[in-house]
Write a protein that holds these residues in place. Structure first.
Motif, mmCIF file in Angstrom:
data_model
loop_
_atom_site.group_PDB
_atom_site.id
_atom_site.type_symbol
_atom_site.label_atom_id
_atom_site.label_comp_id
_atom_site.label_asym_id
_atom_site.label_seq_id
_atom_site.Cartn_x
_atom_site.Cartn_y
_atom_site.Cartn_z
ATOM 1 N N TYR A 44 0.869 -1.126 0.001
ATOM 2 C CA TYR A 44 0.561 -0.430 0.226
ATOM 3 C C TYR A 44 0.649 0.812 0.273
ATOM 4 C CZ TYR A 44 -4.365 -2.845 1.127
ATOM 5 O OH TYR A 44 -5.457 -3.808 0.164
ATOM 6 N N SER A 45 1.757 0.853 1.116
ATOM 7 C CA SER A 45 2.762 2.237 0.845
ATOM 8 C C SER A 45 3.158 2.698 -0.680
ATOM 9 C CB SER A 45 3.778 2.461 2.133
ATOM 10 O OG SER A 45 4.692 2.228 2.095
ATOM 11 N N LEU A 46 4.130 1.794 -1.289
ATOM 12 C CA LEU A 46 5.135 1.729 -2.279
ATOM 13 C C LEU A 46 3.306 2.421 -3.383
ATOM 14 C CD1 LEU A 46 6.896 -1.023 -2.806
ATOM 15 C CD2 LEU A 46 7.790 0.685 -2.390
ATOM 16 N N ALA A 47 2.441 1.531 -3.607
ATOM 17 C CA ALA A 47 1.292 2.511 -4.635
ATOM 18 C C ALA A 47 0.631 3.626 -4.089
ATOM 19 C CB ALA A 47 0.486 1.405 -4.882
ATOM 20 N N GLU A 48 0.833 4.000 -3.091
ATOM 21 C CA GLU A 48 0.263 5.527 -2.872
ATOM 22 C C GLU A 48 1.821 6.283 -2.773
ATOM 23 O OE1 GLU A 48 0.137 6.719 1.899
ATOM 24 O OE2 GLU A 48 -1.640 5.325 1.499
ATOM 25 N N ARG A 49 2.759 5.882 -2.701
ATOM 26 C CA ARG A 49 4.266 6.766 -3.726
ATOM 27 C C ARG A 49 3.432 6.760 -5.206
ATOM 28 N NH1 ARG A 49 9.441 3.664 -0.325
ATOM 29 N NH2 ARG A 49 10.254 5.157 -1.838
ATOM 30 N N ARG A 50 3.934 5.537 -5.960
ATOM 31 C CA ARG A 50 3.506 5.623 -7.251
ATOM 32 C C ARG A 50 2.704 6.861 -7.685
ATOM 33 N NH1 ARG A 50 4.639 6.030 -10.951
ATOM 34 N NH2 ARG A 50 3.925 5.322 -12.773
ATOM 35 N N VAL A 51 0.827 6.591 -7.099
ATOM 36 C CA VAL A 51 -0.050 7.515 -7.304
ATOM 37 C C VAL A 51 0.902 8.901 -7.023
ATOM 38 C CG1 VAL A 51 -1.754 8.020 -6.479
ATOM 39 C CG2 VAL A 51 -2.108 5.987 -6.772
ATOM 40 N N SER A 52 1.871 9.272 -6.503
ATOM 41 C CA SER A 52 2.106 10.334 -6.427
ATOM 42 C C SER A 52 3.395 11.131 -6.923
ATOM 43 C CB SER A 52 3.107 10.634 -4.673
ATOM 44 O OG SER A 52 1.990 10.516 -4.111
ATOM 45 N N GLY A 53 3.305 10.089 -8.318
ATOM 46 C CA GLY A 53 4.718 10.614 -9.806
ATOM 47 C C GLY A 53 5.733 8.977 -9.561
ATOM 48 N N GLU A 54 5.629 8.941 -8.221
ATOM 49 C CA GLU A 54 7.357 8.279 -7.506
ATOM 50 C C GLU A 54 7.037 7.471 -9.291
ATOM 51 O OE1 GLU A 54 8.087 7.024 -4.203
ATOM 52 O OE2 GLU A 54 10.510 6.258 -5.382
ATOM 53 N N PRO A 55 8.479 7.220 -10.161
ATOM 54 C CA PRO A 55 8.887 6.651 -11.109
ATOM 55 C C PRO A 55 8.147 4.523 -10.362
ATOM 56 C CG PRO A 55 9.847 7.989 -11.248
ATOM 57 C CD PRO A 55 9.286 8.438 -10.126
ATOM 58 N N LEU A 56 8.407 3.996 -11.714
ATOM 59 C CA LEU A 56 8.030 2.722 -10.729
ATOM 60 C C LEU A 56 9.495 2.214 -10.567
ATOM 61 C CD1 LEU A 56 6.509 0.329 -10.716
ATOM 62 C CD2 LEU A 56 6.725 -0.529 -12.880
ATOM 63 N N ALA A 57 10.611 2.418 -11.844
ATOM 64 C CA ALA A 57 11.878 1.913 -11.022
ATOM 65 C C ALA A 57 12.449 2.484 -10.234
ATOM 66 C CB ALA A 57 12.688 2.315 -12.697
ATOM 67 N N TYR A 58 12.541 3.628 -9.302
ATOM 68 C CA TYR A 58 13.052 3.729 -8.031
ATOM 69 C C TYR A 58 12.228 2.623 -6.761
ATOM 70 C CZ TYR A 58 15.483 7.498 -9.961
ATOM 71 O OH TYR A 58 16.346 8.107 -11.310
ATOM 72 N N LEU A 59 10.831 2.133 -7.221
ATOM 73 C CA LEU A 59 10.370 2.280 -6.189
ATOM 74 C C LEU A 59 10.514 0.835 -5.829
ATOM 75 C CD1 LEU A 59 6.777 3.893 -6.884
ATOM 76 C CD2 LEU A 59 8.048 3.821 -4.590
ATOM 77 N N ILE A 60 10.714 -0.292 -7.626
ATOM 78 C CA ILE A 60 10.519 -1.723 -7.487
ATOM 79 C C ILE A 60 12.780 -1.686 -6.932
ATOM 80 C CG2 ILE A 60 8.649 -2.322 -8.512
ATOM 81 C CD1 ILE A 60 10.183 -3.111 -10.862
ATOM 82 N N GLY A 61 13.135 -0.767 -7.561
ATOM 83 C CA GLY A 61 14.663 -0.730 -7.374
ATOM 84 C C GLY A 61 15.636 -1.014 -8.528
ATOM 85 N N GLU A 62 14.744 -1.307 -9.431
ATOM 86 C CA GLU A 62 15.247 -2.757 -11.282
ATOM 87 C C GLU A 62 14.258 -1.968 -12.712
ATOM 88 O OE1 GLU A 62 14.893 -6.136 -9.510
ATOM 89 O OE2 GLU A 62 13.296 -6.639 -11.465
ATOM 90 N N TRP A 63 15.656 -1.697 -13.129
ATOM 91 C CA TRP A 63 14.444 -1.222 -14.111
ATOM 92 C C TRP A 63 15.210 -2.853 -15.992
ATOM 93 C CZ3 TRP A 63 10.075 0.421 -14.829
ATOM 94 C CH2 TRP A 63 9.439 0.588 -16.037
ATOM 95 N N ASP A 64 14.699 -2.578 -16.909
ATOM 96 C CA ASP A 64 15.433 -3.651 -17.781
ATOM 97 C C ASP A 64 15.347 -2.583 -19.006
ATOM 98 O OD1 ASP A 64 14.729 -5.338 -16.439
ATOM 99 O OD2 ASP A 64 12.468 -6.429 -17.889
ATOM 100 N N PHE A 65 16.211 -2.936 -19.245
ATOM 101 C CA PHE A 65 17.443 -2.333 -20.490
ATOM 102 C C PHE A 65 18.297 -2.996 -21.213
ATOM 103 C CE2 PHE A 65 21.342 0.270 -21.676
ATOM 104 C CZ PHE A 65 19.968 1.161 -22.811
#
Ligand code: GLN
Length: 269
Positions: A44-65
Motif C-alpha cells: 500500500y505504501s509503495l502504491a501511494e508513492r506511485r500515485v504521487s508520481g514516483e517512477p516505478l523503477a525507483y520503487l521496485i529498485g530495478e529496470w530492464d534495459f
C-alpha cells in the motif's frame, strides 16, 4: 514480462512483488500464497508513492534495459529505451573481437554493461562523476558477472581525461543534455525524482559534448568510433562540433519516436 497486461495492472503486480521481495519467477510461482500484513502495508505504501508520481523503477529498485535487469536508485537516471539505439550503434560497429571501449557518464552502467554482455571478447571502462552512481554500476557489473571485463572509474568529463586509462576503439556517452532553461518544464516524474545533475547539460545542453570532445577524444584510437546520445533538436549542433574535431563519416540514428537520438562518427587522422 507479463505480455498483454494492462500497464496499471502490471505496475500493481510489480509493486506487490517488490513489497514481497520476490523475483518475478518466485512471484508467479507463489501468487496464491497469503500475503502477511507487513507485505500488504508495504505494498500500500509503495502504491501511494506511485500515485504521487514516483517512477516505478525507483520503487521496485530495478529496470530492464537491452534485455538485462539492472539495479537503479535515485542516484542514477532510469535507463530509457531511446538509449538502446546507442547500444545498437555501438554493437553494429565491426571492430576486432577484443576491442576496448569507454562509457562516459555511465550512471547505472546500462550502456557499457549491454555492450559487454553482447560482445564476449571486449573490455570496457565505465566512468561517472558520482560515487553513488559508480556504486550502482559496480553492483550491476557484478550481478551480470562482468567483473573480469568491466571496471569503473570516478571521473568528471568536464575535467581533462584521466591518465593511464590507455586508448580505446570505441567511446560511447549519454551525458546530461537538457538545456538549463528546459529543466523546469520537464515532466514531474523526471524533474521531481531523477537526479538533476544527470540531466542538466548547461545553458544550451551541450556542455558535456564540448568537454568530451575537447578533453577525452584524445583517448580514442584513430579510426575508432565515438557515439553520443543526444536530446531533441541537438543532433545538428553536435555533428557540427564533431566535424570541428576532425570526426568523419558522421551519422545519426533516430529513436522509435522518430527523433534523431544518436550521433556517431569515426576519428580521423
Ligand atoms: N532522455 C532523458 C530525458 O529526456 C535525458 C537524458 C540525458 O540528459 N542524458 O529525460
Amino acid at each position: 514480462m507479463f505480455a498483454g497486461l494492462d500497464p496499471a495492472d502490471l505496475e500493481a503486480r510489480e509493486l506487490v512483488r517488490a513489497a514481497a521481495n520476490k523475483t518475478r519467477e518466485e512471484f508467479i510461482r507463489d501468487k496464491y500464497l497469503f500475503a502477511p500484513s507487513d507485505i500488504r502495508e508495504k505494498a500500500y505504501s509503495l502504491a501511494e508513492r506511485r500515485v504521487s508520481g514516483e517512477p516505478l523503477a525507483y520503487l521496485i529498485g530495478e529496470w530492464d534495459f537491452y534485455g538485462l535487469t539492472l539495479k537503479v536508485t535515485k542516484d542514477v537516471l532510469i535507463p530509457r529505451c531511446d538509449t538502446e539505439v546507442l547500444v545498437d550503434v555501438a554493437l553494429k560497429r565491426n571492430v576486432s573481437e577484443s576491442f576496448r571501449f569507454l562509457d562516459l557518464c555511465t550512471g547505472c552502467g546500462c550502456i557499457g554493461i549491454a555492450i559487454a554482455a553482447n560482445r564476449g571478447g571486449c573490455r570496457g571502462v565505465l566512468a561517472d562523476n558520482s560515487q553513488k552512481a559508480i556504486d550502482v554500476a559496480r553492483e550491476n557489473i557484478k550481478s551480470h558477472k562482468l567483473t573480469d571485463r568491466l571496471i569503473c572509474v570516478l571521473a568528471d568529463v568536464r575535467n581533462k581525461a584521466v591518465e593511464n586509462l590507455g586508448r580505446f576503439d570505441l567511446i560511447v556517452a549519454n551525458p546530461p543534455y537538457i538545456p538549463a532553461s528546459d529543466m523546469e518544464g520537464l515532466d514531474s516524474s523526471v524533474k521531481d525524482f531523477e537526479p538533476a545533475a544527470a540531466l542538466c547539460g548547461g545553458a544550451d545542453g551541450l556542455d558535456y559534448y564540448r568537454a568530451i570532445l575537447d578533453g577525452w577524444l584524445c583517448l580514442l584510437k584513430t579510426g575508432g568510433l565515438i557515439a553520443f546520445e543526444c536530446g531533441i533538436n541537438q543532433a545538428d549542433e553536435i555533428k557540427k562540433l564533431m566535424r570541428g574535431y576532425g570526426i568523419r563519416q558522421i551519422r545519426q540514428k533516430k529513436d522509435t519516436g522518430g527523433i534523431p537520438r544518436v550521433v556517431s562518427g569515426i576519428k580521423g587522422v
